[in-house]
Motif scaffolding. Sequence first.
Motif, PDB file in Angstrom:
ATOM      1  N   LEU A 215       0.777  -1.001  -0.093  1.00  9.89           N
ATOM      2  CA  LEU A 215       0.124   0.003  -0.117  1.00  9.89           C
ATOM      3  C   LEU A 215       0.969   1.154  -0.177  1.00  9.89           C
ATOM      4  CD1 LEU A 215      -2.562  -0.902   2.585  1.00  9.89           C
ATOM      5  CD2 LEU A 215      -2.866  -1.109   0.079  1.00  9.89           C
ATOM      6  N   ASN A 216       0.491   2.137  -0.876  1.00  9.18           N
ATOM      7  CA  ASN A 216       1.051   3.634  -0.811  1.00  9.18           C
ATOM      8  C   ASN A 216       1.024   4.074   0.822  1.00  9.18           C
ATOM      9  OD1 ASN A 216       1.964   3.543  -3.279  1.00  9.18           O
ATOM     10  ND2 ASN A 216       0.057   3.971  -4.086  1.00  9.18           N
ATOM     11  N   THR A 217       2.183   4.800   1.002  1.00 10.97           N
ATOM     12  CA  THR A 217       2.265   5.466   2.139  1.00 10.97           C
ATOM     13  C   THR A 217       1.304   6.708   2.307  1.00 10.97           C
ATOM     14  OG1 THR A 217       4.413   4.763   2.713  1.00 10.97           O
ATOM     15  CG2 THR A 217       3.754   6.585   4.014  1.00 10.97           C
ATOM     16  N   GLY A 218       0.364   6.960   3.368  1.00 11.04           N
ATOM     17  CA  GLY A 218      -0.248   8.054   3.486  1.00 11.04           C
ATOM     18  C   GLY A 218      -1.379   8.102   2.638  1.00 11.04           C
ATOM     19  N   SER A 219      -2.415   9.217   3.012  1.00 11.06           N
ATOM     20  CA  SER A 219      -3.619   9.336   2.171  1.00 11.06           C
ATOM     21  C   SER A 219      -3.529  10.854   1.532  1.00 11.06           C
ATOM     22  CB  SER A 219      -4.961   9.485   3.117  1.00 11.06           C
ATOM     23  OG  SER A 219      -5.153   8.264   3.739  1.00 11.06           O
ATOM     24  N   ARG A 220      -3.698  10.742  -0.040  1.00 10.73           N
ATOM     25  CA  ARG A 220      -3.350  11.750  -0.713  1.00 10.73           C
ATOM     26  C   ARG A 220      -4.568  12.124  -1.613  1.00 10.73           C
ATOM     27  NH1 ARG A 220      -0.051  11.737   2.957  1.00 10.73           N
ATOM     28  NH2 ARG A 220       2.227  11.294   2.855  1.00 10.73           N
ATOM     29  N   PHE A 221      -4.910  13.182  -1.901  1.00 12.96           N
ATOM     30  CA  PHE A 221      -5.882  13.725  -2.844  1.00 12.96           C
ATOM     31  C   PHE A 221      -5.493  14.789  -3.739  1.00 12.96           C
ATOM     32  CE2 PHE A 221      -9.305  16.569  -3.998  1.00 12.96           C
ATOM     33  CZ  PHE A 221     -10.026  15.945  -4.853  1.00 12.96           C
ATOM     34  N   GLN A 222      -5.363  14.806  -4.690  1.00 13.64           N
ATOM     35  CA  GLN A 222      -4.872  15.995  -5.694  1.00 13.64           C
ATOM     36  C   GLN A 222      -5.939  16.748  -6.386  1.00 13.64           C
ATOM     37  OE1 GLN A 222      -2.007  15.712  -8.829  1.00 13.64           O
ATOM     38  NE2 GLN A 222      -0.856  17.210  -7.763  1.00 13.64           N
ATOM     39  N   VAL A 223      -6.198  18.101  -5.999  1.00 13.87           N
ATOM     40  CA  VAL A 223      -7.238  18.799  -6.836  1.00 13.87           C
ATOM     41  C   VAL A 223      -7.058  18.889  -8.420  1.00 13.87           C
ATOM     42  CG1 VAL A 223      -8.432  21.317  -7.028  1.00 13.87           C
ATOM     43  CG2 VAL A 223      -7.709  20.142  -4.723  1.00 13.87           C
ATOM     44  N   GLN A 224      -7.963  18.519  -9.091  1.00 13.73           N
ATOM     45  CA  GLN A 224      -7.772  18.770 -10.580  1.00 13.73           C
ATOM     46  C   GLN A 224      -8.468  19.867 -11.093  1.00 13.73           C
ATOM     47  OE1 GLN A 224      -8.548  15.254 -12.793  1.00 13.73           O
ATOM     48  NE2 GLN A 224      -7.144  14.099 -11.323  1.00 13.73           N
TER      49      GLN A 224
ATOM     50  N   GLY B 124      -4.542   5.694  -0.282  1.00 12.60           N
ATOM     51  CA  GLY B 124      -5.100   5.734   0.990  1.00 12.60           C
ATOM     52  C   GLY B 124      -6.820   5.905   0.906  1.00 12.60           C
ATOM     53  N   GLN B 125      -7.383   6.586   1.772  1.00 14.45           N
ATOM     54  CA  GLN B 125      -8.673   6.918   1.609  1.00 14.45           C
ATOM     55  C   GLN B 125      -8.830   8.243   2.638  1.00 14.45           C
ATOM     56  OE1 GLN B 125      -9.785   3.085   4.035  1.00 14.45           O
ATOM     57  NE2 GLN B 125     -10.999   4.516   5.489  1.00 14.45           N
ATOM     58  N   PHE B 126     -10.119   8.749   2.357  1.00 13.54           N
ATOM     59  CA  PHE B 126     -10.629   9.980   2.930  1.00 13.54           C
ATOM     60  C   PHE B 126     -12.112   9.733   3.526  1.00 13.54           C
ATOM     61  CE2 PHE B 126      -7.141  11.501   0.610  1.00 13.54           C
ATOM     62  CZ  PHE B 126      -6.565  12.493   1.512  1.00 13.54           C
TER      63      PHE B 126
ATOM     64  N   ASN C   2       5.610   5.894  -1.973  1.00 15.43           N
ATOM     65  CA  ASN C   2       4.118   6.258  -2.711  1.00 15.43           C
ATOM     66  C   ASN C   2       4.649   6.496  -4.344  1.00 15.43           C
ATOM     67  OD1 ASN C   2       2.013   7.563  -3.841  1.00 15.43           O
ATOM     68  ND2 ASN C   2       1.445   7.927  -1.615  1.00 15.43           N
ATOM     69  N   LYS C   3       4.271   5.446  -5.072  1.00 18.54           N
ATOM     70  CA  LYS C   3       4.574   5.636  -6.598  1.00 18.54           C
ATOM     71  C   LYS C   3       3.873   6.953  -7.156  1.00 18.54           C
ATOM     72  CE  LYS C   3       5.729   0.701  -7.936  1.00 18.54           C
ATOM     73  NZ  LYS C   3       5.696  -0.148  -8.496  1.00 18.54           N
ATOM     74  N   THR C   4       2.903   7.061  -6.646  1.00 18.03           N
ATOM     75  CA  THR C   4       1.955   8.089  -7.338  1.00 18.03           C
ATOM     76  C   THR C   4       2.426   9.755  -7.024  1.00 18.03           C
ATOM     77  OG1 THR C   4       0.021   6.824  -6.913  1.00 18.03           O
ATOM     78  CG2 THR C   4      -0.585   8.870  -7.761  1.00 18.03           C
ATOM     79  N   THR C   5       2.754   9.976  -5.851  1.00 18.37           N
ATOM     80  CA  THR C   5       3.392  11.403  -5.558  1.00 18.37           C
ATOM     81  C   THR C   5       4.888  11.296  -5.617  1.00 18.37           C
ATOM     82  OG1 THR C   5       3.250  10.757  -3.260  1.00 18.37           O
ATOM     83  CG2 THR C   5       1.316  11.756  -4.006  1.00 18.37           C
ATOM     84  N   GLY C   6       5.504  10.012  -6.054  1.00 22.24           N
ATOM     85  CA  GLY C   6       6.914   9.856  -5.915  1.00 22.24           C
ATOM     86  C   GLY C   6       7.486  10.073  -7.303  1.00 22.24           C
ATOM     87  N   SER C   7       6.743  10.406  -8.258  1.00 22.23           N
ATOM     88  CA  SER C   7       7.088  10.125  -9.750  1.00 22.23           C
ATOM     89  C   SER C   7       6.704  11.528 -10.226  1.00 22.23           C
ATOM     90  CB  SER C   7       6.663   9.132 -10.496  1.00 22.23           C
ATOM     91  OG  SER C   7       5.200   8.869 -10.382  1.00 22.23           O
ATOM     92  N   ALA C   8       6.859  11.889 -11.625  1.00 22.08           N
ATOM     93  CA  ALA C   8       6.942  13.204 -12.216  1.00 22.08           C
ATOM     94  C   ALA C   8       7.563  12.925 -13.797  1.00 22.08           C
ATOM     95  CB  ALA C   8       7.268  14.323 -11.604  1.00 22.08           C
ATOM     96  N   ILE C   9       7.159  13.900 -14.443  1.00 22.92           N
ATOM     97  CA  ILE C   9       7.818  14.106 -15.734  1.00 22.92           C
ATOM     98  C   ILE C   9       8.426  15.479 -16.075  1.00 22.92           C
ATOM     99  CG2 ILE C   9       6.617  12.141 -16.729  1.00 22.92           C
ATOM    100  CD1 ILE C   9       4.972  14.406 -18.046  1.00 22.92           C
ATOM    101  N   LEU C  10       9.428  15.904 -16.800  1.00 16.72           N
ATOM    102  CA  LEU C  10       9.958  17.036 -17.187  1.00 16.72           C
ATOM    103  C   LEU C  10       9.405  17.324 -18.461  1.00 16.72           C
ATOM    104  CD1 LEU C  10      13.865  17.208 -16.001  1.00 16.72           C
ATOM    105  CD2 LEU C  10      11.583  18.234 -14.841  1.00 16.72           C
TER     106      LEU C  10
END
Length: 412
Positions: A214-223, A246-248, A389-397
């Motif tokens: 499981l990814n660490t922590g509960s994360r939600f990103q505003v779109q 995670g979950q909210f 946390n793969k989702t918040t630990g990755s990005a692109i340039l």
Amino acid sequence: MDILRFITAGSVDDGKSTLIGRLLYDSKSILQDQLEVLEKHSKNKNEDGVDLALLTDGLRAEREQGITIDVAYRYFSTPKRKFIIADAPGHVQYTRNMITGASNSELMVILIDARKGVIEQTRRHSIIASLLKLKKVAVAINKMDMVDYSEDVFETIRSDYSKIAEHLGLNEVAYFPISALKGDNIVSKSSRTDWYKGGSLLEYLEQVTLHEELNTGSRFQVQYVIRPQTEELHDYRGYAGQILSGQFKKGDKIHILPAGLATEIAKIEINGFERNEAFEGQPAVIHTIHDLDISRGDIFATEEQLPTVEKDLEVLLCWLDQKPLQPGNKYLLQQNSRLVKAVVKEVEYKINVNTLSREQIETGIKLNEIVKVTLRTAQPLVYDSFINNKTTGSAILVDETSNSTVAACIIQ
């Protein structure tokens, strides 16, 4: 019935597309009209009179050259499991497409030509599997029919690859002697490799257990900020986005980052209906009890495990552009829906894909090289390390002028 997402990787002409075609063909996942089209266009026919690689090589240029350029996705199922397969390009210049497919996969099938053994692309794809934290790897030693189904050849390649796997921390590796063209050990065991005591590749894919952490922590990103300002919804203010991990729950105390504001969840909506909670992967609209300055790209996080908020971050880059990377270059860094300006502050070292060692940088970073760099962003970035946390630990340039993706980022 669960779904297994996996990617095939290997060098040019290792037989990736043919392997996938064989899985689809032998598992009866091809419709009759598809078979008729295959027979019409087949040039490199197998014993059944069809070129199975054409099932995935959909672009005209791919068919003409006999190579894979873009990532092709195929779906099939057996009574035990559903599968989503990504067929990745083998050419070095298309490694960027391979990374795209691997980032969404849970397992990698690496093909090795039995005549060639472990080569540079094998190492490069193994490094990508390691960087993307793929826990399990299946090594399919293909074209065994071209080496008379030699056990010695199979064992030599297995020994060579096991050293690479150990160095990269790939601890769960399975090996299969196969012939994608002839169908040996793909769907069922082959009598032509009676010395091989394991099961077929499909049996492995059906039975492999994926202990997904499981990814660490509960994360939600505003779109998107929903603010209708109509007579009917005069005071409505909701923040639409996706639960990244995670979950909210309604009533959760949360922090709005990077601003560092504290508030509480007043309401959660999913598909227009109010819900008490939302889980990882779900799109949702979250309402807060306070009217705060919240905009696209902001992160909601619960109090228990807060992410890092910094302007300086260390990342591993896989460089994807023809133009070399130089310290001081400026780019846009995109992390899901957040876009910020960034500069390459320092390039520390690159990874030699042949020796897997760290090397000093003497000239600019070239296409497909993997390097460790320090980035500085114009505004604070909210992130976790990729291992947590793969989702918040990755990005692109992204290049500011051409708007093309120039690097895949793994945040350390």
